[in-house]
Design an enzyme around this catalytic site. Structure first.
Site, PDB file in Angstrom:
ATOM      1  N   ASP A  60       0.831  -1.364  -0.069  1.00  0.00           N
ATOM      2  CA  ASP A  60       0.247   0.010  -0.093  1.00  0.00           C
ATOM      3  C   ASP A  60       0.905   1.144  -0.031  1.00  0.00           C
ATOM      4  O   ASP A  60       1.809   1.173   0.365  1.00  0.00           O
ATOM      5  CB  ASP A  60      -0.982   0.034   1.241  1.00  0.00           C
TER       6      ASP A  60
HETATM    7  N1  URA Z   1      -1.173  -5.830   3.755  1.00  0.00           N
HETATM    8  C1  URA Z   1      -1.728  -4.787   3.925  1.00  0.00           C
HETATM    9  O1  URA Z   1      -2.531  -4.287   4.547  1.00  0.00           O
HETATM   10  N2  URA Z   1      -0.842  -3.812   3.184  1.00  0.00           N
HETATM   11  C2  URA Z   1       0.256  -4.006   2.535  1.00  0.00           C
HETATM   12  O2  URA Z   1       0.728  -2.898   2.012  1.00  0.00           O
HETATM   13  C3  URA Z   1       0.483  -5.248   2.666  1.00  0.00           C
HETATM   14  C4  URA Z   1      -0.068  -6.261   3.265  1.00  0.00           C
END
Ligand code: URA
Length: 249
Positions: free
Chosen positions: A110
């Protein structure tokens, strides 16, 4: 020995789109090991074969494998209306010869997640690493929004070890996760190891425990461990040893 299709190889080397390179090959200007080759789907071994276009040698390049310590505030997609892309920080010498978009991220983090991101041109390796069948472990360091006391820590670890149900999120339906390991280091810091990679998975698992994620960093992907000497945003090529470990998977 890993092979690559001739039209794809020429596209990677900057001879235009796959349609352009298909035309070029059919025109008879491309030779493989000295002989004219008009088969667009001929398979080339980058270390063993020689390729020329209009008698000029084509430099055959190996796949590239980059470990990035992703910083927060950048996204893994190539373009975004709000954020910079991780691809904006790839140096010219690492991306110039891959004009067909072959360099890609292995899975996504993310925008606000930091840590280990693998970028490669090796689609077969990516497939092995992200295939849900292979259960490749991913390790995340988490700072929770709310401190958990010992009984709460136990409850969360047990829920996650049993396979926690997570709520629907955007494109991804509600889902029961595979059993995973949550280990606490104090009330707000914990390490989570999961063997799948669904949309916002870590945040959804922590939400299902009744808490929230204040900070998230990936530190390992299968046998590959984040090189902590990389500052956020920096990257380097994988070492031979790191690559060999991934290729054994
Ligand atoms: N899980 C999440 O919630 N975000 C990420 O970036 C990776 C795994």
């Amino acid at each position: 020995m890993k092979t690559i299709r001739l039209d794809k190889l020429l596209a990677r080397q900057g001879f235009g789109s796959r349609r352009d390179t298909g035309r070029l090959i059919r025109s008879g200007q491309v030779r493989v090991n000295g002989a004219v080759c008009t088969k667009v789907d001929a398979h080339i071994e980058p270390f063993a074969d020689t390729v020329t276009v209009a008698d000029a040698p084509v430099a055959l390049q190996r796949d590239i494998y980059l470990m990035m310590n992703k910083r927060a505030g950048v996204v893994c997609s190539r373009k975004d209306s709000r954020y910079e892309s991780v691809f904006d920080s790839i140096r010219e010498e690492d991306s110039a010869s891959f004009s067909d978009g072959a360099l890609h991220t292995v899975g996504r983090l993310d925008a606000d997640t930091e840590g280990l991101l693998l970028l490669t041109t090796d689609g077969a390796l990516t497939h092995r690493l992200i295939s849900p069948k292979n259960h490749i472990a991913k390790t995340y360091e988490i700072t929770l929004e709310h401190a958990a006391d010992e009984s709460e820590q136990r409850r969360c670890a047990e829920l996650i070890a049993a396979g926690i149900g997570i709520a629907r999120d955007g494109p991804d339906a509600a889902y029961v996760c595979r059993p995973a390991q949550l280990a606490f280091r104090g009330g707000t810091h914990c390490t989570l190891v999961i063997t799948e990679g669904r949309y916002h998975q870590v945040k959804r698992m922590i939400a299902a425990c009744g808490n929230g994620v204040a900070y998230l960093k990936r530190t390992a992907l299968g046998p590959l461990v984040l090189d902590e000497s990389l500052a956020p945003g920096e990257y380097r090529a994988l070492t031979e040893e790191e690559l060999a470990q991934l290729q054994e998977l």
